[in-house]
Design a protein around this motif. Structure first.
Motif, PDB file in Angstrom:
ATOM      1  N   GLY A 231      32.562  -0.949  -7.926  1.00  0.00           N
ATOM      2  CA  GLY A 231      33.263  -0.640  -6.682  1.00  0.00           C
ATOM      3  C   GLY A 231      33.729  -1.860  -5.931  1.00  0.00           C
ATOM      4  O   GLY A 231      34.760  -1.830  -5.244  1.00  0.00           O
ATOM      5  N   GLU A 232      32.969  -2.969  -6.056  1.00  0.00           N
ATOM      6  CA  GLU A 232      33.367  -4.198  -5.380  1.00  0.00           C
ATOM      7  C   GLU A 232      34.609  -4.828  -5.996  1.00  0.00           C
ATOM      8  O   GLU A 232      35.252  -5.679  -5.381  1.00  0.00           O
ATOM      9  N   ARG A 233      34.977  -4.402  -7.205  1.00  0.00           N
ATOM     10  CA  ARG A 233      36.133  -4.971  -7.911  1.00  0.00           C
ATOM     11  C   ARG A 233      37.338  -4.030  -7.894  1.00  0.00           C
ATOM     12  O   ARG A 233      38.278  -4.208  -8.659  1.00  0.00           O
ATOM     13  N   VAL A 234      37.291  -3.027  -7.034  1.00  0.00           N
ATOM     14  CA  VAL A 234      38.392  -2.064  -6.908  1.00  0.00           C
ATOM     15  C   VAL A 234      38.931  -2.131  -5.492  1.00  0.00           C
ATOM     16  O   VAL A 234      38.172  -2.271  -4.521  1.00  0.00           O
TER      17      VAL A 234
ATOM     18  N   VAL B 169      34.717   3.133  -3.418  1.00  0.00           N
ATOM     19  CA  VAL B 169      35.439   1.861  -3.545  1.00  0.00           C
ATOM     20  C   VAL B 169      34.927   0.915  -2.474  1.00  0.00           C
ATOM     21  O   VAL B 169      35.014   1.213  -1.269  1.00  0.00           O
ATOM     22  N   LEU B 170      34.414  -0.248  -2.874  1.00  0.00           N
ATOM     23  CA  LEU B 170      33.767  -1.175  -1.958  1.00  0.00           C
ATOM     24  C   LEU B 170      34.567  -2.454  -1.740  1.00  0.00           C
ATOM     25  O   LEU B 170      34.156  -3.319  -0.973  1.00  0.00           O
ATOM     26  N   GLY B 171      35.706  -2.581  -2.424  1.00  0.00           N
ATOM     27  CA  GLY B 171      36.560  -3.748  -2.237  1.00  0.00           C
ATOM     28  C   GLY B 171      37.505  -3.549  -1.065  1.00  0.00           C
ATOM     29  O   GLY B 171      37.242  -2.736  -0.165  1.00  0.00           O
ATOM     30  N   PRO B 172      38.629  -4.258  -1.026  1.00  0.00           N
ATOM     31  CA  PRO B 172      39.571  -4.105   0.082  1.00  0.00           C
ATOM     32  C   PRO B 172      40.165  -2.696   0.117  1.00  0.00           C
ATOM     33  O   PRO B 172      40.626  -2.184  -0.902  1.00  0.00           O
TER      34      PRO B 172
ATOM     35  N   GLY C 260      43.217 -12.050  -8.978  1.00  0.00           N
ATOM     36  CA  GLY C 260      41.857 -11.827  -9.438  1.00  0.00           C
ATOM     37  C   GLY C 260      40.933 -11.288  -8.372  1.00  0.00           C
ATOM     38  O   GLY C 260      39.730 -11.170  -8.586  1.00  0.00           O
ATOM     39  N   GLU C 261      41.488 -10.925  -7.208  1.00  0.00           N
ATOM     40  CA  GLU C 261      40.653 -10.379  -6.137  1.00  0.00           C
ATOM     41  C   GLU C 261      40.049  -9.032  -6.546  1.00  0.00           C
ATOM     42  O   GLU C 261      38.917  -8.708  -6.180  1.00  0.00           O
ATOM     43  N   VAL C 262      40.823  -8.228  -7.281  1.00  0.00           N
ATOM     44  CA  VAL C 262      40.332  -6.945  -7.766  1.00  0.00           C
ATOM     45  C   VAL C 262      40.700  -6.791  -9.241  1.00  0.00           C
ATOM     46  O   VAL C 262      41.644  -7.420  -9.731  1.00  0.00           O
TER      47      VAL C 262
END
Length: 409
Positions: free
Chosen positions: A98-101, A150-153, A178-180
């Motif tokens: 989730g941190e990468r989505v 979803v835990l990213g932006p 590469g942010e997500v």
């Protein structure tokens, strides 16, 4: 290929639209030239036209979950879920995934239905207590995030008619940097309510036609055009690096090769050809393409007296002598203007046009305005066997312009 050398793949498509919820069937309807524009709100003093989406929230929400969830969020969640499912991405995500989505949503007006109900006092005469969370423009993105963990932006862009095109571009930047790893990008709009209709009628930008002529009322680039019709719906694309998509064996519909944005900085509602041309040039430059290498443009094409000639002039400034070879259609003639979701729906249509090498027609322009001379795609002329690249344009009130360039996968 993007600036960093990371190719951005489109691996999933999802939509809720005036023509239905299945991308292939929607595209076929557009190829046939089927119009979804119908009369609405007969109680209004002036005839009103719009393209509504037939949508049942029951498969996506329980009755309890629907409390305080405006239609704009319902449409968004359904379309995003369908896009993720189409991409073969299961959920909800665990914490590490989730941190990468990221979620990137365009929405111009937020929960118009919730506001309309509040202004009218609701069924009980009281303002519903969840009006604010239902209305806020970032609610669609938040509902998607909560459903999939979803835990990213999780970001919302409200730039009028360019909202979801900008959201897709920002999503691509996040994948590129590469942010997500996965970006859920698109837009949603649900504004076919009497109050919004009256406000747009007051601006004198909506198409005028008797109810029996509703289906052909929107005529982009035609000599007798009179404006657009509002539409509603949501559309989402799943973006990831081509390398990641290949590694997991994902289908790749197309590549997002370039994007560009600009501001006219001249007028809140009158478009500017030079500003539009800047966005188009920026997108082409990033894609590494000359104008002549782009065979199709899904135009903004609002069918307004002022807007269409200016858009034609912007295309002429960029394409020059190659303009006659650029095939153009404005699909708003059939699905209406989805405002904040328009860029996402039209990007999805452009992706399918590339994948299938078929072009939706630009309908109802029986006589093209001499100031709007373009190589419009006509009914029955959909074949584009050599199509390799296409552009989708979104030009907004406020002066923001966005262009997305796609290439075949």
């Amino acid at each position: 290929m993007s600036r960093s050398g990371v190719a951005i793949a489109i691996t999933g498509l999802g939509l809720v639209s005036p023509h239905g919820n299945e991308p292939g069937a929607v595209f076929e309807a557009l190829l046939r030239g089927d119009s979804a524009i119908r009369p609405v709100f007969p109680e209004l003093a002036k005839p009103a036209l719009a393209a509504s989406a037939a949508f049942d929230p029951a498969p996506w929400f329980s009755k309890l979950q629907l409390a305080g969830v405006d239609r704009v969020s319902q449409l968004a969640l359904a379309a995003a879920e369908m896009a993720l499912n189409d991409a073969g991405i299961d959920g909800p995500f665990d914490e590490q995934q989730g941190e990468r989505v990221g979620i990137y949503v365009g929405c111009g007006m937020g929960g118009a239905g919730a506001l309309e109900t509040a202004y009218r006092g609701g069924a009980s005469g009281r303002v519903p207590p969840l009006t604010i969370p239902a209305f806020m423009p970032n609610a669609p993105a938040s509902h998607i995030a909560m459903r999939r963990k979803v835990l990213g932006p999780v970001l919302t862009y409200s730039v009028a008619c360019a909202s979801s095109a900008i959201a897709i571009a920002e999503a691509a930047k996040a994948v590129e940097s590469g942010e997500v790893d996965i970006a859920i990008a698109g837009g949603s709009e649900a504004l076919i309510v009497p109050g919004v209709m009256l406000a747009w009628q007051a601006m004198q930008t909506l198409a005028s036609a008797p109810p029996q002529a509703a289906a052909t009322a929107v005529r982009p680039f035609a000599a007798d055009r009179s404006g657009f019709a509002l539409g509603e719906g949501a559309a989402f694309l799943i973006l990831e690096s081509a390398e990641r998509a290949a590694a997991r064996g994902a289908r790749r519909y197309a590549r997002l090769a370039g994007w560009g944005s600009s501001c006219d900085a001249t007028h809140l509602t009158k478009p500017d050809a030079a500003g539009q041309a800047r966005a188009l040039r920026a997108a082409l430059r990033m894609a590494g393409l000359a104008p002549a290498q782009v065979g199709y443009c899904n135009a903004h094409g609002t069918a307004t007296r002022i807007g269409d000639p200016i858009e034609r002039e912007a295309l002429a400034q960029v394409w020059g002598d190659a303009l006659g070879d650029l095939r153009v259609s404005a699909t708003k003639a059939l699905h209406g203007h989805l405002l904040g979701a328009a860029g996402a729906l039209e990007a999805l249509i452009t992706v399918l046009a590339l994948q299938r090498r078929q072009l939706p027609p630009s309908m109802h322009a029986d006589e093209i305005d001499p100031a709007c001379q373009l190589n419009l795609v006509r009914a029955g002329e959909s074949a584009a066997p050599a199509l390799e690249a296409a552009v989708s344009s979104s030009f907004a009130f406020g002066g923001t312009n966005a262009a997305l360039v796609f290439r075949r996968a």
